[in-house]
Scaffold this active site. Structure first.
Site, PDB file in Angstrom:
ATOM      1  N   HIS A 135      13.287   8.963  10.962  1.00  0.00           N
ATOM      2  CA  HIS A 135      12.551  10.020  10.269  1.00  0.00           C
ATOM      3  C   HIS A 135      13.503  11.020   9.617  1.00  0.00           C
ATOM      4  CE1 HIS A 135       9.188  12.500   9.219  1.00  0.00           C
ATOM      5  NE2 HIS A 135       9.657  13.527   9.889  1.00  0.00           N
ATOM      6  N   LYS A 197       3.819  20.335  -1.582  1.00  0.00           N
ATOM      7  CA  LYS A 197       2.684  20.604  -0.695  1.00  0.00           C
ATOM      8  C   LYS A 197       3.069  21.563   0.421  1.00  0.00           C
ATOM      9  CE  LYS A 197       3.197  16.793   2.635  1.00  0.00           C
ATOM     10  NZ  LYS A 197       4.028  17.493   3.573  1.00  0.00           N
ATOM     11  N   ASP A 223       7.008   6.802   1.687  1.00  0.00           N
ATOM     12  CA  ASP A 223       7.254   7.653   2.859  1.00  0.00           C
ATOM     13  C   ASP A 223       7.875   6.769   3.942  1.00  0.00           C
ATOM     14  OD1 ASP A 223       7.299  10.013   4.273  1.00  0.00           O
ATOM     15  OD2 ASP A 223       5.172  10.436   4.011  1.00  0.00           O
ATOM     16  N   ALA A 229      -2.508   9.412   7.610  1.00  0.00           N
ATOM     17  CA  ALA A 229      -2.699   9.106   6.179  1.00  0.00           C
ATOM     18  C   ALA A 229      -3.288  10.263   5.385  1.00  0.00           C
ATOM     19  CB  ALA A 229      -3.546   7.843   5.989  1.00  0.00           C
ATOM     20  N   THR A 231      -1.620  13.039   4.255  1.00  0.00           N
ATOM     21  CA  THR A 231      -0.693  13.385   3.173  1.00  0.00           C
ATOM     22  C   THR A 231      -0.763  12.373   2.040  1.00  0.00           C
ATOM     23  OG1 THR A 231       0.851  14.490   4.668  1.00  0.00           O
ATOM     24  CG2 THR A 231       1.756  13.690   2.612  1.00  0.00           C
TER      25      THR A 231
END
Length: 316
Positions: A135, A197, A223, A229, A231
């Site tokens: 990540h 965002k 991503d 889900a 975003t």
């Protein structure tokens, strides 16, 4: 590949993703090692390795996907069993590294679970970790043992290249994913755009505006993880509203929890391309989802680690 390997490479799989483990074993040309995972009546995990691994280079395949705590404890207990059975090296193949989203203190009194998991693996006795699309790349620095960080972007890029899409733009759903979007854009010779965002709280996204040109283009959202889900579907809707002709989405790790499948079904996303780093149950295999295998990539990495060859060639 198997003719190049000695009998010292042992490959074991735990319960998180047995299908991927079988594919990796096939790529390498070895049989999966024999071990059993059972439970005591109170739910405690019991592991028994049913063959000698003394002096072996052992590779254990286990994603820490849902149920995360079960799979993490399975892995830690397996490492302990291998250490006590005199394995020469204990190499953890973790296609999906769970607990990675808490990688820093964003607010006061928060844990850093990505570091905690690294400590647990090392303390249990792991010699090396092979993982895919962390990540945050700096998680590599949480380890004091070697870590091989493989990339899913080349696999995703090859798929989209084969589709011969016209006039594409690669879109990052947030500012943090720009580097990942740039990697895919470089491979597909395409421009990038960014969704600006705000996220008021975890798993809640609020799309603000789009930086870059998307009108009249085929947008590919990328991503590392798609969880609920929220975003990615909001981003897809925003892209269509801003003139994109169609929207594809892709990610390495399809966590897809809670309302994710329903949101993807009802979204403007034409196709969601994922890898099999996390095993998808049958009910999540909807028509919109295309699954690509990471077995050839991971299998090649295991062979190179075992033979003490460079794995940097796998990033090209």
């Amino acid at each position: 590949m198997s003719q190049y390997l000695d009998g010292n490479l042992k490959l074991f799989a735990l319960n998180s993703n047995m299908k991927l483990a079988e594919e990796i074993a096939q790529v390498i040309g070895v049989e999966l090692g024999k071990c059993s995972v059972s439970r005591f009546s109170d739910g405690e995990i019991q592991i028994n390795i049913e063959e000698s691994i003394r002096g072996g280079d052992v590779f254990v395949i286990q994603s820490t996907s849902a149920p995360v705590n079960e799979h993490l404890m399975e892995l830690l207990i397996m490492i302990d069993a291998l250490k006590r059975a005199s394995a020469k090296t204990i190499n953890i193949v973790m296609p999906y590294y769970g607990y990675a989203r808490q990688d820093r203190k964003a607010r006061s009194r928060e844990p850093i679970t990505a570091k905690l998991v690294a400590n647990l693996l090392e303390t249990a006795g792991a010699s090396r970790v092979i993982t895919l699309d962390l990540h945050a790349p700096q998680i590599q620095g949480f380890f004091d043992i070697p870590i091989d960080h493989l990339m899913g972007v080349p696999i995703l890029a090859d798929y989209f290249r084969s589709k011969n899409l016209n006039d594409i733009v690669i879109v990052s759903p947030d500012h943090g994913g720009v580097t990942r979007a740039r990697r895919l854009a470089d491979r597909l010779k395409a421009p990038i755009a960014i969704i600006d965002k705000r996220r008021p709280k975890p798993n809640v996204a609020e799309v603000m505006n789009i930086v870059g040109q998307v009108e009249g283009k085929t947008a590919i959202l990328i991503d590392d993880i798609i969880d609920t889900a929220g975003t990615i579907t909001l981003a897809a809707n925003a892209l269509i509203e801003n003139g994109a002709t169609e929207v594809y989405a892709c990610c390495t790790h399809p966590v897809l929890s809670g309302p994710a499948i329903e949101r993807i079904e009802n979204s403007k996303i034409k196709e969601l391309v994922v890898t099999n780093s996390i095993a998808l149950p049958a009910e999540k295999k909807i028509d919109k989802i295309v699954e690509l295998s990471v077995a050839p990539l991971i299998g090649e990495a295991i062979i190179r680690v075992h033979e003490m060859q460079s794995i940097s060639a796998l990033f090209d």
